[in-house]
Scaffold this motif. Structure first.
Motif, short mmCIF file in Angstrom:
data_model
loop_
_atom_site.label_atom_id
_atom_site.label_comp_id
_atom_site.label_asym_id
_atom_site.label_seq_id
_atom_site.Cartn_x
_atom_site.Cartn_y
_atom_site.Cartn_z
N ALA A 1 0.83 -1.21 0.00
CA ALA A 1 0.00 0.00 0.00
C ALA A 1 0.87 1.26 0.00
CB ALA A 1 -0.94 -0.01 1.21
N VAL A 2 1.93 1.25 0.79
CA VAL A 2 2.83 2.41 0.85
C VAL A 2 3.52 2.62 -0.50
CG1 VAL A 2 4.93 3.36 1.92
CG2 VAL A 2 3.18 2.28 3.36
N LYS A 3 3.90 1.54 -1.16
CA LYS A 3 4.55 1.65 -2.47
C LYS A 3 3.67 2.37 -3.48
CE LYS A 3 7.66 -2.32 -2.43
NZ LYS A 3 7.97 -3.64 -3.05
N LYS A 4 2.37 2.22 -3.36
CA LYS A 4 1.42 2.84 -4.30
C LYS A 4 1.04 4.26 -3.91
CE LYS A 4 -0.67 -1.66 -5.15
NZ LYS A 4 -1.89 -2.47 -4.91
N TYR A 5 1.37 4.68 -2.72
CA TYR A 5 0.94 5.97 -2.22
C TYR A 5 1.83 7.09 -2.80
CZ TYR A 5 -1.57 8.92 1.08
OH TYR A 5 -2.38 9.86 1.63
N PRO A 6 1.25 8.22 -3.13
CA PRO A 6 2.07 9.31 -3.70
C PRO A 6 3.00 9.94 -2.65
CG PRO A 6 -0.18 10.07 -3.35
CD PRO A 6 -0.17 8.59 -3.05
N VAL A 7 4.12 10.44 -3.11
CA VAL A 7 5.04 11.14 -2.23
C VAL A 7 4.30 12.33 -1.60
CG1 VAL A 7 7.17 12.52 -2.13
CG2 VAL A 7 7.08 10.41 -3.51
N THR A 8 4.42 12.43 -0.28
CA THR A 8 3.68 13.43 0.48
C THR A 8 4.64 14.13 1.44
OG1 THR A 8 1.75 11.99 0.35
CG2 THR A 8 1.67 13.77 1.98
N LYS A 9 4.89 15.41 1.18
CA LYS A 9 5.92 16.12 1.93
C LYS A 9 5.41 16.88 3.15
CE LYS A 9 8.96 16.48 -2.03
NZ LYS A 9 9.75 17.33 -2.88
#
Length: 190
Positions: free
Chosen positions: A79-87
Motif C-alpha cells: 500500500a505504501v509503495k502505491k501511495y504518492p510522495v507526500t511532503k
C-alpha cells in the motif's frame, strides 16, 4: 569603511545568513510543526482516538488510508509503495506486526525505506502491537520477548518506539494502554 569594501560586507552577511539557514533546515527540524498520521492495522483507529497530534489519513480503511483490518506488514508495504510522495507529513506512526505474528523475517527494512521515500520529511514512530489472543499466544510462541525483538528491528533502522505496548490482550476496544500510547505519541510529536 571604503566604498569598495561595502559590497564585500554585504556578500559576507548574505553568506553567513545562508549558511545559518542551511544548518537550521538540516538540523533535525524537518518534522516540526507538520501533521502526524497513523498507518497499519486495525489497532490504528484506537491509537488515533487517543492522540491529539496523529490521526488516520481517512476514517474508512483501505490502501488510500494506509490502514486496514486484519492486515500484515506485506500488505502495508504494498500500500505504501502505491501511495504518492507526500511532503507535508512530519510524523508517521506505524501500527503493524500483530497480524503477522511478529515475524522478524518480515521485510521491515523495505517497509521503513518505502515510508521514508513516500514521506521524506517524516519521523517514524512505532507502536508495539498486541498478543495473547488469536494466533498470537504463548502456545504459538508469541510472548512479550518475541514482540520486543520484532520492534527492535524497527528501532535498529531508526524508528522511534513508544514504550507502552498495546499489550497482552484482545486489542479491539478502548483499552487503557491506548490512552498511555496516545500521551506518549503526543510527547514525541512536536
Amino acid at each position: 569603511m571604503k566604498k569598495g569594501n561595502a559590497k564585500y560586507y554585504i556578500i559576507g552577511a548574505v553568506l553567513v545568513i545562508s549558511i545559518a539557514l542551511a544548518i537550521y533546515s538540516f538540523s533535525g527540524n524537518k518534522s516540526k510543526g507538520k501533521r502526524g498520521i497513523i498507518i497499519g492495522d486495525s489497532q490504528s483507529p484506537y491509537i488515533a482516538k487517543q492522540s491529539q497530534k496523529a490521526k488516520l489519513l481517512h476514517n474508512e480503511s483501505g490502501e488510500n488510508a494506509l490502514w486496514k483490518v486484519g492486515q500484515n506488514l506485506f500488505w502495508l508495504l504494498n500500500a505504501v509503495k502505491k501511495y504518492p510522495v507526500t511532503k507535508d507529513v512530519g510524523y508517521v506512526v506505524v501500527s503493524i506486526g500483530t497480524n503477522g505474528g511478529f515475524n522478524t523475517n518480515d521485510n521491515i527494512k523495505e517497509l521503513v525505506k518505502e515510508i521514508e521515500r513516500v514521506f521524506p520529511n517524516a519521523t517514524l514512530i512505532g507502536v508495539k502491537g498486541s498478543w495473547g489472543w488469536g494466533n498470537n499466544t504463548l502456545k504459538n510462541g508469541v510472548d512479550e520477548s518475541k514482540v520486543n525483538k520484532y520492534y527492535n528491528v524497527f528501532s535498529d533502522l531508526g524508528v522511534k518506539i513508544v514504550p507502552t505496548p498495546i499489550g497482552e490482550n484482545e486489542p479491539h476496544g478502548d483499552r487503557p494502554s491506548y490512552k498511555k500510547i496516545g500521551k506518549e505519541l503526543d510527547n514525541l510529536i512536536k
